[in-house]
Design an enzyme around this catalytic site. Structure first.
Site, PDB file in Angstrom:
ATOM      1  CB  CYS A   8      -2.805   4.218  -5.938  1.00 58.78           C
ATOM      2  SG  CYS A   8      -4.274   3.464  -5.181  1.00 58.78           S
TER       3      CYS A   8
ATOM      4  CB  CYS B 299      -0.916   0.023   1.217  1.00 58.15           C
ATOM      5  SG  CYS B 299      -1.900   1.551   1.346  1.00 58.15           S
TER       6      CYS B 299
END
Length: 237
Positions: free
Chosen positions: A199, A84
């Site tokens: 992302c 992440c």
């Protein structure tokens, strides 16, 4: 189990599945025993990272991730990797809590970008608003002597829509037209040389809709390659 690593994932789950999928696909394997040993922590209930970074009155996600690291420490993995980008806002705190090496996705992404695109100077960053506003990538891009170029509000709205509405809310239903439009907008409007997919949902979009001509540095693909490289080195040691 010996010679294994721990994956801190679930942020989000479908993006983590993409990481595991490409990691397994790239592993040189002809039998079951050739694949990598790893533990996947799919911590789906970690509070939303962007929500906290845009408003520190909201629930902080760091305690959940510190707990994950501490639990994995007990199992003694060779290293840890967190898939992440936005959560790397707390990279220093998480690496300090880990008893083993903790891979740094933004740093690895910029390093790989420099090798693949040595002439690039203006680096577009496609990411969550949390990653952009908290400058998760800024230090690594600046230290490399490169210029970070953030999305305009109009482009950021499209990125947010792709991440949260197309992918998260629709369970991975990537809108390829929207994804390619974002890349086109960034190349045309921001005059960048290459675009970092900062992302993991955008990495999922790249996996499922790679048929475009735009130069990208896919953070999740890059950290998967680095994971594979390190895991194989440790296996041979």
């Amino acid at each position: 189990m010996r010679h294994f690593f721990s994956v801190l994932g679930g942020m989000g789950t479908l993006a983590t599945e993409s990481y595991i999928r490409i990691l397994n696909q790239r592993t040189p394997a002809k039998r079951d025993q050739d694949y990598l040993n790893y533990i996947l922590v799919n911590h789906a209930t970690v509070p939303d990272r962007t929500t906290y970074l845009l408003d520190h009155k909201q629930q902080n996600f760091l305690p959940d991730l510190i707990e994950d690291v501490q639990q994995q420490n007990l199992l003694k993995p060779d290293f840890m990797v967190m898939v992440c980008n936005t959560a790397h806002y707390f990279y220093d705190e998480l690496a300090a809590a880990s008893d083993v090496p903790f891979l740094n996705m933004p740093q690895e992404t910029v390093r790989a970008l420099q090798k693949r695109y040595p002439q690039a100077q203006r680096i577009g960053l496609a990411a969550t608003q949390g990653t952009i506003s908290s400058q998760v990538y800024h230090k690594y891009i600046a230290d490399a002597g490169l210029t970070e170029v953030d999305p305009t509000p109009a482009i950021q709205e499209k990125i947010t829509r792709l991440i949260y509405q197309s992918i998260k809310e629709e369970q991975g239903a990537v809108d390829p037209t929207l994804y390619h439009e974002i890349l086109s907008d960034m190349m045309r409007d921001l005059k960048v040389d290459v675009i970092i997919l900062g992302c993991t949902e955008l990495s999922l979009a790249q996996e499922l809709a790679p048929n475009h001509q735009y130069p990208v540095a896919d953070s999740q693909s890059i950290i998967a390659d680095r994971t594979l490289e390190l895991a194989l080195e440790l296996r041979r040691a």
